[in-house]
Design a protein around this motif. Structure first.
Motif, PDB file in Angstrom:
ATOM      1  N   PRO A 235       0.810  -1.214   0.000  1.00  0.00           N
ATOM      2  CA  PRO A 235       0.000   0.000   0.000  1.00  0.00           C
ATOM      3  C   PRO A 235       0.846   1.267   0.000  1.00  0.00           C
ATOM      4  O   PRO A 235       2.000   1.269   0.457  1.00  0.00           O
ATOM      5  CB  PRO A 235      -0.786  -0.117   1.308  1.00  0.00           C
ATOM      6  CG  PRO A 235       0.103  -0.916   2.196  1.00  0.00           C
ATOM      7  CD  PRO A 235       0.772  -1.916   1.284  1.00  0.00           C
ATOM      8  N   LEU A 236       0.248   2.327  -0.515  1.00  0.00           N
ATOM      9  CA  LEU A 236       0.844   3.652  -0.372  1.00  0.00           C
ATOM     10  C   LEU A 236       0.513   4.138   1.035  1.00  0.00           C
ATOM     11  O   LEU A 236      -0.661   4.241   1.401  1.00  0.00           O
ATOM     12  CB  LEU A 236       0.275   4.610  -1.412  1.00  0.00           C
ATOM     13  CG  LEU A 236       0.789   6.057  -1.369  1.00  0.00           C
ATOM     14  CD1 LEU A 236       2.294   6.097  -1.644  1.00  0.00           C
ATOM     15  CD2 LEU A 236       0.043   6.918  -2.369  1.00  0.00           C
ATOM     16  N   VAL A 237       1.531   4.371   1.826  1.00  0.00           N
ATOM     17  CA  VAL A 237       1.315   4.770   3.212  1.00  0.00           C
ATOM     18  C   VAL A 237       2.066   6.057   3.520  1.00  0.00           C
ATOM     19  O   VAL A 237       3.012   6.443   2.827  1.00  0.00           O
ATOM     20  CB  VAL A 237       1.752   3.670   4.214  1.00  0.00           C
ATOM     21  CG1 VAL A 237       1.015   2.367   3.949  1.00  0.00           C
ATOM     22  CG2 VAL A 237       3.253   3.451   4.171  1.00  0.00           C
ATOM     23  N   ALA A 238       1.629   6.700   4.577  1.00  0.00           N
ATOM     24  CA  ALA A 238       2.305   7.893   5.090  1.00  0.00           C
ATOM     25  C   ALA A 238       2.880   7.584   6.459  1.00  0.00           C
ATOM     26  O   ALA A 238       2.302   6.831   7.236  1.00  0.00           O
ATOM     27  CB  ALA A 238       1.330   9.061   5.190  1.00  0.00           C
ATOM     28  N   ARG A 239       4.044   8.155   6.722  1.00  0.00           N
ATOM     29  CA  ARG A 239       4.629   8.124   8.058  1.00  0.00           C
ATOM     30  C   ARG A 239       4.803   9.565   8.510  1.00  0.00           C
ATOM     31  O   ARG A 239       5.386  10.382   7.782  1.00  0.00           O
ATOM     32  CB  ARG A 239       5.979   7.419   8.047  1.00  0.00           C
ATOM     33  CG  ARG A 239       5.896   5.919   7.867  1.00  0.00           C
ATOM     34  CD  ARG A 239       7.266   5.260   7.873  1.00  0.00           C
ATOM     35  NE  ARG A 239       7.133   3.812   7.787  1.00  0.00           N
ATOM     36  CZ  ARG A 239       8.164   2.967   7.723  1.00  0.00           C
ATOM     37  NH1 ARG A 239       9.417   3.435   7.732  1.00  0.00           N
ATOM     38  NH2 ARG A 239       7.948   1.652   7.648  1.00  0.00           N
ATOM     39  N   ILE A 240       4.315   9.866   9.698  1.00  0.00           N
ATOM     40  CA  ILE A 240       4.432  11.207  10.254  1.00  0.00           C
ATOM     41  C   ILE A 240       4.924  11.090  11.682  1.00  0.00           C
ATOM     42  O   ILE A 240       4.436  10.280  12.472  1.00  0.00           O
ATOM     43  CB  ILE A 240       3.076  11.956  10.231  1.00  0.00           C
ATOM     44  CG1 ILE A 240       2.640  12.192   8.775  1.00  0.00           C
ATOM     45  CG2 ILE A 240       3.165  13.284  10.980  1.00  0.00           C
ATOM     46  CD1 ILE A 240       1.282  12.862   8.652  1.00  0.00           C
ATOM     47  N   VAL A 241       5.906  11.913  12.015  1.00  0.00           N
ATOM     48  CA  VAL A 241       6.408  12.007  13.378  1.00  0.00           C
ATOM     49  C   VAL A 241       6.145  13.433  13.856  1.00  0.00           C
ATOM     50  O   VAL A 241       6.442  14.392  13.150  1.00  0.00           O
ATOM     51  CB  VAL A 241       7.923  11.700  13.440  1.00  0.00           C
ATOM     52  CG1 VAL A 241       8.398  11.723  14.889  1.00  0.00           C
ATOM     53  CG2 VAL A 241       8.236  10.351  12.794  1.00  0.00           C
ATOM     54  N   ALA A 242       5.564  13.548  15.035  1.00  0.00           N
ATOM     55  CA  ALA A 242       5.174  14.860  15.554  1.00  0.00           C
ATOM     56  C   ALA A 242       5.582  15.008  17.007  1.00  0.00           C
ATOM     57  O   ALA A 242       5.586  14.053  17.774  1.00  0.00           O
ATOM     58  CB  ALA A 242       3.661  15.062  15.413  1.00  0.00           C
ATOM     59  N   ARG A 243       5.929  16.241  17.355  1.00  0.00           N
ATOM     60  CA  ARG A 243       6.308  16.562  18.744  1.00  0.00           C
ATOM     61  C   ARG A 243       5.434  17.720  19.226  1.00  0.00           C
ATOM     62  O   ARG A 243       5.187  18.675  18.478  1.00  0.00           O
ATOM     63  CB  ARG A 243       7.785  16.957  18.813  1.00  0.00           C
ATOM     64  CG  ARG A 243       8.297  17.232  20.219  1.00  0.00           C
ATOM     65  CD  ARG A 243       9.756  17.654  20.197  1.00  0.00           C
ATOM     66  NE  ARG A 243      10.599  16.582  19.738  1.00  0.00           N
ATOM     67  CZ  ARG A 243      11.108  15.625  20.518  1.00  0.00           C
ATOM     68  NH1 ARG A 243      10.821  15.626  21.817  1.00  0.00           N
ATOM     69  NH2 ARG A 243      11.888  14.694  20.038  1.00  0.00           N
ATOM     70  N   LEU A 244       4.965  17.634  20.444  1.00  0.00           N
ATOM     71  CA  LEU A 244       4.117  18.691  20.993  1.00  0.00           C
ATOM     72  C   LEU A 244       4.923  19.967  21.133  1.00  0.00           C
ATOM     73  O   LEU A 244       6.035  19.969  21.678  1.00  0.00           O
ATOM     74  CB  LEU A 244       3.559  18.255  22.359  1.00  0.00           C
ATOM     75  CG  LEU A 244       2.344  19.002  22.885  1.00  0.00           C
ATOM     76  CD1 LEU A 244       1.129  18.743  21.980  1.00  0.00           C
ATOM     77  CD2 LEU A 244       2.031  18.561  24.305  1.00  0.00           C
ATOM     78  N   ARG A 245       4.365  21.070  20.623  1.00  0.00           N
ATOM     79  CA  ARG A 245       5.059  22.362  20.712  1.00  0.00           C
ATOM     80  C   ARG A 245       5.029  22.869  22.143  1.00  0.00           C
ATOM     81  O   ARG A 245       4.072  22.647  22.892  1.00  0.00           O
ATOM     82  CB  ARG A 245       4.399  23.389  19.790  1.00  0.00           C
ATOM     83  CG  ARG A 245       4.556  23.080  18.317  1.00  0.00           C
ATOM     84  CD  ARG A 245       4.138  24.278  17.481  1.00  0.00           C
ATOM     85  NE  ARG A 245       2.738  24.606  17.694  1.00  0.00           N
ATOM     86  CZ  ARG A 245       1.741  24.153  16.916  1.00  0.00           C
ATOM     87  NH1 ARG A 245       2.006  23.367  15.904  1.00  0.00           N
ATOM     88  NH2 ARG A 245       0.496  24.503  17.168  1.00  0.00           N
ATOM     89  N   ALA A 246       6.081  23.568  22.519  1.00  0.00           N
ATOM     90  CA  ALA A 246       6.136  24.167  23.848  1.00  0.00           C
ATOM     91  C   ALA A 246       5.086  25.265  23.937  1.00  0.00           C
ATOM     92  O   ALA A 246       4.856  26.011  23.002  1.00  0.00           O
ATOM     93  CB  ALA A 246       7.524  24.737  24.120  1.00  0.00           C
ATOM     94  N   CYS A 247       4.438  25.363  25.104  1.00  0.00           N
ATOM     95  CA  CYS A 247       3.412  26.387  25.308  1.00  0.00           C
ATOM     96  C   CYS A 247       4.070  27.762  25.435  1.00  0.00           C
ATOM     97  O   CYS A 247       5.150  27.896  25.942  1.00  0.00           O
ATOM     98  CB  CYS A 247       2.607  26.067  26.560  1.00  0.00           C
ATOM     99  SG  CYS A 247       1.699  24.508  26.462  1.00  0.00           S
TER     100      CYS A 247
END
Length: 215
Positions: A203-215
């Protein structure tokens, strides 16, 4: 019958009769994440299914937690963890139940301080309100504690070895917008074939890595 109830019934029936058909070896995505993160974590596998990846992470030394809204899946994963004596715990959690999801996030924060949130092939199994709840739970779990969210999901229809079921294909750009609205910054994103090959599936898939932004 409400859509969420239909989805749950499908997965309960699937894991009750077909859990042993799911590969026991870890996914390529799990190995990829495992090469980027170091134990002990803790690591939370959201939408863990049979626990194939959660169990593998536990074998690598991660303090691992898995959650899924299928009781049959959780029982299957927990039994395998117990048989191997692994440091992996599993809980039934309904992503469409905001109160239950928020309580689970609070328990994780109070007791475990997760540094890795992991969701493979889960985003495309959710309706829009389920995704909104998922991102909110991830933000609550990582709030002020650092760590990253890793997700991999299908972005177009393809042959499916386990039969057809509900999938809502969403573009990676749309997921990025949702994550940013939930307070995340994107640290990595790609879409490609060859990342999740299984038998005749590529399959065509996406990988995303995310980090919570500092307040």
């Amino acid at each position: 019958m409400a859509a969420e109830a239909r989805h749950r019934r499908y997965w309960e029936e699937f894991y009750e009769r077909s859990a042993d058909r799911v590969p026991a070896e870890p996914s390529g995505f799990a190995r990829w994440v495992g090469a980027l993160e170091e134990p002990p974590g803790p690591l939370v596998d959201i939408g863990t299914g049979t626990g194939r990846d959660a169990l593998w992470f536990a074998r690598q030394g991660f303090r691992t937690f898995g959650c899924d809204y299928s009781y049959a899946a959780i029982e299957y994963a927990a039994a395998h963890a117990a048989d191997e004596g692994l440091a992996a715990q599993f809980a039934q959690v309904d992503v469409y139940d905001e109160a239950q999801l928020s309580l689970y996030a609070k328990q994780l924060c109070d007791e475990e301080h997760p540094t890795v949130l992991y969701a493979r092939f889960f985003v495309h199994a959710l309706e829009e309100d389920g995704r909104d709840n998922l991102w909110r739970m991830c933000a609550e779990t990582l709030n002020e504690r650092g760590g990253q969210l890793y997700t991999e999901f299908r972005i177009q229809p393809t042959h499916h070895e386990f039969g057809e079921h509900y999938r809502l294909f969403v573009r990676p750009e749309a997921v990025v917008v949702e994550l940013e609205a939930a307070g995340f910054g994107i640290s990595y994103s790609e879409e490609a074939h060859g990342l999740a090959v299984h038998k005749r599936e590529d399959p065509l898939v996406a990988r995303i890595v995310a980090r919570l932004r500092a307040c």
